[in-house]
Design an enzyme around this catalytic site. Structure first.
Site, PDB file in Angstrom:
ATOM      1  N   ASP A  18       0.818  -1.211   0.000  1.00 22.49           N
ATOM      2  CA  ASP A  18       0.000   0.000   0.000  1.00 22.49           C
ATOM      3  C   ASP A  18       0.856   1.269   0.000  1.00 22.49           C
ATOM      4  O   ASP A  18       0.655   2.163   0.835  1.00 22.49           O
ATOM      5  CB  ASP A  18      -0.955   0.020   1.208  1.00 22.49           C
ATOM      6  CG  ASP A  18      -1.729  -1.275   1.366  1.00 22.49           C
ATOM      7  OD1 ASP A  18      -2.174  -1.818   0.343  1.00 22.49           O
ATOM      8  OD2 ASP A  18      -1.883  -1.755   2.510  1.00 22.49           O
ATOM      9  N   GLU A 181     -11.122   0.331  -3.798  1.00 21.99           N
ATOM     10  CA  GLU A 181     -10.404   0.837  -2.616  1.00 21.99           C
ATOM     11  C   GLU A 181      -9.202   1.641  -3.070  1.00 21.99           C
ATOM     12  O   GLU A 181      -9.026   1.883  -4.259  1.00 21.99           O
ATOM     13  CB  GLU A 181      -9.992  -0.331  -1.710  1.00 21.99           C
ATOM     14  CG  GLU A 181      -9.147  -1.372  -2.404  1.00 21.99           C
ATOM     15  CD  GLU A 181      -9.037  -2.684  -1.618  1.00 21.99           C
ATOM     16  OE1 GLU A 181      -9.808  -2.906  -0.670  1.00 21.99           O
ATOM     17  OE2 GLU A 181      -8.171  -3.495  -1.975  1.00 21.99           O
TER      18      GLU A 181
END
Ligand code: 6LW
Length: 515
Positions: A18, A181
């Site tokens: 991420d 997301e």
């Protein structure tokens, strides 16, 4: 692309998922997720996009990182890093009951502020965007209850709260999208771009994009979506799961994308979890083209001819280096005492691996563990350890994916002397019972050199040059044991159910990676 310099992928090898990047003049900063490891949110610096130096962590105090989780994959999810008007903003989610929060700093090396928890901001993967007029917007995802949406709202950076209503922006490029997301907003040439990830963070991961003339939409999806995925390349391709990306504009007007991807090895096994990669991006007809002429992520990433920059050398084997992490946030008496070359771990009660079905490894907060990431498919880790005099205590060296998948070589003090054991912990399938097997036993001395050597998925658990046992390591791939983290190489001590005052003493740690 006319560049003559290249960064090597992954730019951050090992469990660094991420990624989020921002540039301030000539300096780049990058953060990644950290889940239940402490300190949280590692932060890196570069001036040439090729060399990265870890300059610390954002979450360095227990007040910023309450971890009540019962699993390694709880805690801190996907952070976003942004800079505006002299201030760095790191926004993330603590999924252990805290939700979204922001920390700020004027120096990315810290200190970072206490956490400012944001009310009324559902979902995960929050992101901030500063518009040209200085107004800040927050976006995130709503997922889990009803239909998934990416939302945005104006954000007050003084009170750290949403201003006005949350507005729904986009549901993703795919019909019945799975897990939209990782939203990030950008402004370029009169358009707001909303880049997200879809397909879930595993094999079907993808990056998609939409744009609008107005921040709150309507957003128009790109006909060329997804702009990046590796799902069509098959599971034999050596770079897999590409997604969760962030963009940065370089000083010369060129663009790069950082993203997460995995390197399967020895079969489709993702022991190192999700790592940080980088690719160049160009804009054509108002839309991004990722790695033009190639179309996927490669081992080399062309970068602009920036001035040569050599980061300060760090001795990562020193226990004071920022590569080392606790598991869970130490609270009260920390059993781990860190010196540069000597590590002492008190033999507190919890064993390294729980006996029951439910994980205790993180709940124990102050588990007697300190570890660093496995960053190479083949590596050797060695350390000298002295087992304390109390009967029943253990200390050792472990490769640990999570509390359901590990290999360890440990010394245990018995009445008859010191015993070395090579132990495998695994689950038969994600929901099978927890199994623990002693793979090998040997008599040992009070002080031994413990070694774990991995040649791909072939692991040897050793006392010095003597192999106590060998094992295949594919069972430690995150694709089979689940979760969001990657393997750590850890040093641990345990009172095996009883809190003891004695300490195991570790020295001469060396990790050598073979690319
Ligand atoms: C993260 C989500 C994801 O919050 O996995 O890759 C989750 N994408 O965006 C945990 O890393």
């Amino acid at each position: 692309m006319q560049y003559s310099r290249y960064a090597t992928n992954p730019i951050l090898p090992g469990f660094y998922p991420d990624p989020s990047i921002c540039r301030v003049e000539d300096d780049y900063y990058l953060v990644t997720s950290s889940f239940a490891f402490f300190p949280g949110v590692p932060i890196f610096h570069s001036r040439d996009l090729r060399h990265w130096e870890q300059i610390g962590h954002v979450l360095t105090r227990s007040s910023q990182l309450p971890l009540n989780c019962r699993r390694i994959s709880g805690g801190i999810y996907a952070p976003t890093l942004r800079y505006h008007d002299g201030v760095f903003y790191m926004i993330t989610t603590n999924v252990d009951g805290i939700g979204d929060f922001v920390c700020t700093a004027t120096d990315p090396r810290g200190p970072w502020s206490e956490m400012h928890v944001i009310e009324n901001a559902p979902g995960i993967d929050p992101s901030l965007f500063f518009d040209e007029d200085g107004i800040c917007y927050m976006c995130g995802n709503e997922w889990g209850k009803g239909e998934p949406w990416i939302w945005a709202a104006e954000f007050d950076t003084k009170t750290f709260s949403l201003k006005g209503e949350r507005k729904r922006l986009w549901q993703g490029a795919l019909r019945n999208a799975w897990a939209p997301e990782a939203p990030h907003l950008y402004f370029r040439d009169g358009y707001y771009y909303l880049m997200i990830a879809e397909g879930g963070t595993e094999f079907f991961h993808a990056v998609t994009i939409a744009r609008s003339k107005s921040i709150f939409g309507p957003y128009e999806g790109f006909r060329g979506n997804p702009i990046l995925t590796h799902r069509h390349l098959g599971k034999g391709y050596p770079i897999s799961n590409t997604g969760h990306a962030d963009l940065v504009e370089n000083r010369d007007g060129s663009w790069h994308m950082v993203l997460l991807a995995s390197r399967p090895y020895g079969g489709y096994h993702l022991n190192m979890g999700r790592e940080t990669f980088m690719v160049p991006v160009v804009w054509e007809d108002g839309w991004p083209v990722v790695n033009p002429g190639v179309g996927h992520v490669d081992w080399l990433c062309p970068v602009p001819d920036l001035e040569d920059w050599i980061p300060p050398q760090q001795d990562e084997d020193a226990f004071t280096s920022p590569v080392w992490n606790h598991l869970g946030c130490p609270q009260g008496l920390d059993p781990v005492t860190i010196g540069e070359n000597t590590l002492r771990i008190r033999c507190i009660a919890p064993p390294l691996v729980p006996e029951g079905e439910e994980s205790e490894i993180v709940k124990a907060h102050a588990l007697g563990f300190l570890g660093r990431r496995q960053q190479h498919m083949s590596f050797e880790a060695r350390v000298k350890v002295s087992v304390p005099p109390e009967e029943g205590v253990s200390c050792g060296l472990v490769v640990l994916q999570n509390d359901f998948a590990s290999l360890r070589i440990e010394l245990t003090r018995r009445e008859s002397g010191v015993e070395a054991r090579a132990v495998q912990v695994w689950k038969d399938g994600r929901n099978g019972p927890l199994e623990e097997a002693v793979l090998g036993l040997s008599a040992a001395m009070e002080t031994e050199e413990l070694v774990i050597r991995a040649s791909g998925q072939s692991f040897a658990l050793m006392l010095g040059d003597w192999t106590v046992a060998t094992a295949e390591g594919g069972f430690m791939g995150s694709e089979s044991c689940g979760g969001f983290v990657g393997a750590y190489i850890g040093l641990f001590a345990s009172g095996n159910g009883e809190d003891r005052e004695c300490e195991a003493v570790f020295t001469d740690f060396h990790y050598t990676g073979i690319r």
